[in-house]
Write an enzyme that holds these catalytic residues in place. Structure first.
Site, PDB file in Angstrom:
ATOM      1  N   LEU A   1      90.517 -72.668 -93.362  1.00  7.21           N
ATOM      2  CA  LEU A   1      89.132 -72.202 -93.283  1.00  7.21           C
ATOM      3  C   LEU A   1      88.972 -70.905 -94.072  1.00  7.21           C
ATOM      4  CD1 LEU A   1      86.357 -72.705 -92.218  1.00  7.21           C
ATOM      5  CD2 LEU A   1      86.954 -71.506 -90.123  1.00  7.21           C
TER       6      LEU A   1
ATOM      7  N   GLY B   1      89.314 -54.991-102.354  1.00  5.05           N
ATOM      8  CA  GLY B   1      89.510 -55.023-103.794  1.00  5.05           C
ATOM      9  C   GLY B   1      90.320 -56.217-104.234  1.00  5.05           C
TER      10      GLY B   1
ATOM     11  N   ASN C   1      89.089 -69.203-101.095  1.00  7.39           N
ATOM     12  CA  ASN C   1      87.672 -69.509-101.251  1.00  7.39           C
ATOM     13  C   ASN C   1      87.414 -70.316-102.511  1.00  7.39           C
ATOM     14  OD1 ASN C   1      86.081 -67.953 -99.020  1.00  7.39           O
ATOM     15  ND2 ASN C   1      87.617 -66.496 -99.732  1.00  7.39           N
TER      16      ASN C   1
ATOM     17  N   LYS D   1      81.634 -61.633-102.216  1.00 11.07           N
ATOM     18  CA  LYS D   1      82.426 -62.290-103.262  1.00 11.07           C
ATOM     19  C   LYS D   1      83.084 -63.555-102.738  1.00 11.07           C
ATOM     20  CE  LYS D   1      86.707 -61.103-101.744  1.00 11.07           C
ATOM     21  NZ  LYS D   1      87.911 -61.957-101.637  1.00 11.07           N
TER      22      LYS D   1
END
Length: 331
Positions: free
Chosen positions: A279, A137, A257, A192
């Site tokens: 990464l 979440g 990300n 996501k």
């Protein structure tokens, strides 16, 4: 099994997110063992009682740092807060240490790139006597650690156990909604990350917030199509662990990300972006997500564009063209 009978938690993985979940469990009144691979770092943490990856936050007294995996594995329930690509190895190391029927709360968000397996499948394969649950979440580690109001989803096939586990580590500032839709929660957490890279690419390229909003809306359509193809429930995908996490990860530069995508959008090469940001999990997940979508005939052009870029099959200009020039399709 009852929440009252589970008094100790072993958190496997002492990174920022593992440490944050350890803090949440301590606030819920549990005795917590926090395991990390680096014995020197864990000894330093035990002495300084400060969390350097979380703005130097004080480590609660209920948390015991350790580099002894067997010690942490003796807890009544475990939280596995390691990257998805390291989960199989960690589960293998836990084999023979964990008692049967021990709940394993999996906090990794991704799909194993070599097998295409989701995190609960990995855990069940390596530790079949344990009971997997998935925690996912919209929650940044620092926010959870600092007790800012946060809400996540905890999924367990045994709905009654899932409810008890949510009470076990939940608190007024760490609300956990429970469901038995493991696959839906896993898919939201994995997809996501990939789609947030796309949002970052658009932002890094200098496009406006309208462009990013459109990409995120189309990304959610892709996430939904993929989830439904794998048996996820629509309400799970539209909830905290799907849409909620996509919004957070795709709009905030605190997300690794999203930041990774921003670097790529600025024209910075893949290796330099990895060196600058670290990464991002979405880099590992993108190729396997796109491959799984193709095999199920699920239309995911945004995920495919990210996959082509990180796999070296497309330049940044080609990827951006693919992201932004796809003709509209009827839903």
């Amino acid at each position: 099994m009852s929440a009252s009978g589970l008094k100790s938690i072993g958190v496997i993985g002492a990174g920022a997110f593992g440490a944050a979940l350890a803090c949440a469990a301590a606030r819920a009144g549990r005795d917590v063992s926090l395991w990390g691979r680096d014995a020197a770092a864990m000894a330093e943490l035990a002495g300084a009682r400060r969390l350097p990856r979380l703005d130097g936050l004080a480590l609660p007294e209920a948390i015991h740092p350790t580099a002894d995996l067997a010690e942490a594995a003796r807890a009544d329930a475990l939280i596995l807060a390691v990257p998805t690509q390291a989960l199989r190895d960690v589960c293998g190391r836990l084999a023979g240490m964990v008692a049967a029927n021990t709940p394993l709360i999996l906090a990794a968000k991704g799909i194993e790139r070599t097998s295409g397996e989701f995190v609960s499948q990995i855990a069940t394969e390596i530790l079949p006597a344990c009971v997997p649950a998935v925690l996912s979440g919209p929650g940044f580690a620092a926010d959870i650690a600092k007790a800012y109001p946060t809400a996540l989803t905890l999924a367990c096939a045994d709905g009654s156990l899932g409810e008890r586990l949510a009470r076990l580590i939940g608190s007024p500032t760490f609300r956990l909604y429970h469901t038995d839709d493991l696959r839906g929660v896993e898919i939201g957490g994995a997809a996501k990350n990939v789609l947030a890279i796309a949002a970052g690419i658009a932002a890094g390229r200098g496009f406006g917030e309208s462009t990013v909003a459109a990409l995120l809306a189309r990304s959610f359509a892709e996430l939904t199509r993929f989830g439904l193809a794998f048996g996820a429930r629509p309400e799970t995908l539209a909830g905290l662990s799907g849409l909620g996490d996509l919004i957070l990860t795709g709009t905030s530069s605190r997300s690794r990300n999203r930041r990774f995508g921003e670097e790529l959008g600025k024209g910075i090469g893949l290796e330099t972006a990895i060196a600058d940001v670290g990464l991002a999990e979405g880099v590992w997940t993108a190729p396997i997500l796109a491959d799984m979508a193709r095999k199920r005939h699920v239309d995911m052009p945004i995920a495919a564009a990210v996959s082509d870029l990180v796999a070296g099959k497309a330049s940044i200009d080609q990827a951006i063209k693919q992201l932004l020039s796809r003709p509209p399709r009827a839903e």
